[in-house]
Scaffold this motif. Structure first.
Motif, PDB file in Angstrom:
ATOM      1  N   UNK A 174       0.867  -1.175   0.000  1.00 43.84           N
ATOM      2  CA  UNK A 174       0.000   0.000   0.000  1.00 43.84           C
ATOM      3  C   UNK A 174       0.904   1.225   0.000  1.00 43.84           C
ATOM      4  N   UNK A 175       0.424   2.347  -0.529  1.00 41.66           N
ATOM      5  CA  UNK A 175       1.219   3.581  -0.535  1.00 41.66           C
ATOM      6  C   UNK A 175       0.530   4.592   0.361  1.00 41.66           C
ATOM      7  N   UNK A 176       1.117   4.913   1.521  1.00 41.12           N
ATOM      8  CA  UNK A 176       2.261   4.270   2.157  1.00 41.12           C
ATOM      9  C   UNK A 176       1.852   2.943   2.809  1.00 41.12           C
ATOM     10  N   UNK A 177       2.839   2.153   3.259  1.00 42.95           N
ATOM     11  CA  UNK A 177       2.517   0.906   3.958  1.00 42.95           C
ATOM     12  C   UNK A 177       1.555   1.163   5.120  1.00 42.95           C
ATOM     13  N   UNK A 178       0.650   0.202   5.361  1.00 46.27           N
ATOM     14  CA  UNK A 178      -0.412   0.385   6.348  1.00 46.27           C
ATOM     15  C   UNK A 178      -0.567  -0.848   7.212  1.00 46.27           C
TER      16      UNK A 178
END
Length: 187
Positions: A174-178
């Motif tokens: 995911x952008x950003x990591x989640x």
């Protein structure tokens, strides 16, 4: 691609309210909905935006008519109403859920939140949780994702409300990591 234009327009209009740099990924949608099935019952979605999590819920077999979508952004609310005509879509502020009459008390199976809790004041976070847990059944859970390193609900608020959080996973794609958290009542 059809989600990028409405997302970008909403972000330009009010980046603080959107609080993301891109729509949530399908991988994040898969994780945040991973514990929900048609047997869960009705699901409340807070801050659905373009409906990435809504699509994942329907892909898991939930009936569109069992979904209630709470969206503060007018453009997103219209988009959701068009995309999901059998879902209940409300253009309203999720921090005021407890003042609404959406479900009978404890008539909800789960709640999913795409709300930017980290950018909200503690009183607003409590408003969101009070409203959701007013409707959630005894075994119901509230699912929240965050870009931060820990649960976006401060431990003092969780403790005060008799809640606990468990991280169910992290999505680096995911952008950003989640990370996704399940928040539930203490047993």
């Amino acid at each position: 691609m059809s989600d990028l234009l409405p997302f970008f327009r909403a972000w330009v209009a009010d980046p603080r309210r959107v609080s993301a740099i891109s729509p949530s990924s399908p991988a994040l949608a898969e994780m945040i909905t991973s514990e929900i099935s048609p047997t869960t019952g009705s699901v409340l979605e807070l801050g659905p935006g373009t409906g990435v999590f809504t699509r994942a819920l329907i892909a898991r077999g939930l009936d569109e008519g069992d979904l209630t979508l709470i969206e503060a952004g007018a453009e997103f609310a219209r988009l959701l109403a068009d995309r999901y005509p059998r879902a209940r879509v409300f253009h309203t502020d999720a921090t005021r859920l407890a003042r609404s009459d959406l479900y009978p008390a404890h008539g909800l199976g789960a709640a999913i939140s795409g709300l930017p809790l980290l950018s909200m004041r503690p009183r607003q976070v409590m408003g969101v949780l009070n409203g959701a847990f007013r409707y959630l059944g005894p075994d119901g859970a509230f699912y929240q994702f965050t870009y931060g390193p820990r649960c976006p609900v401060p431990s003092a608020i969780l403790e005060r409300m008799g809640l606990k959080s468990v991280r169910i996973g992290t999505i680096v794609r995911n952008v950003p990591p989640s990370s996704v958290y399940r928040i539930s009542r203490m047993s």
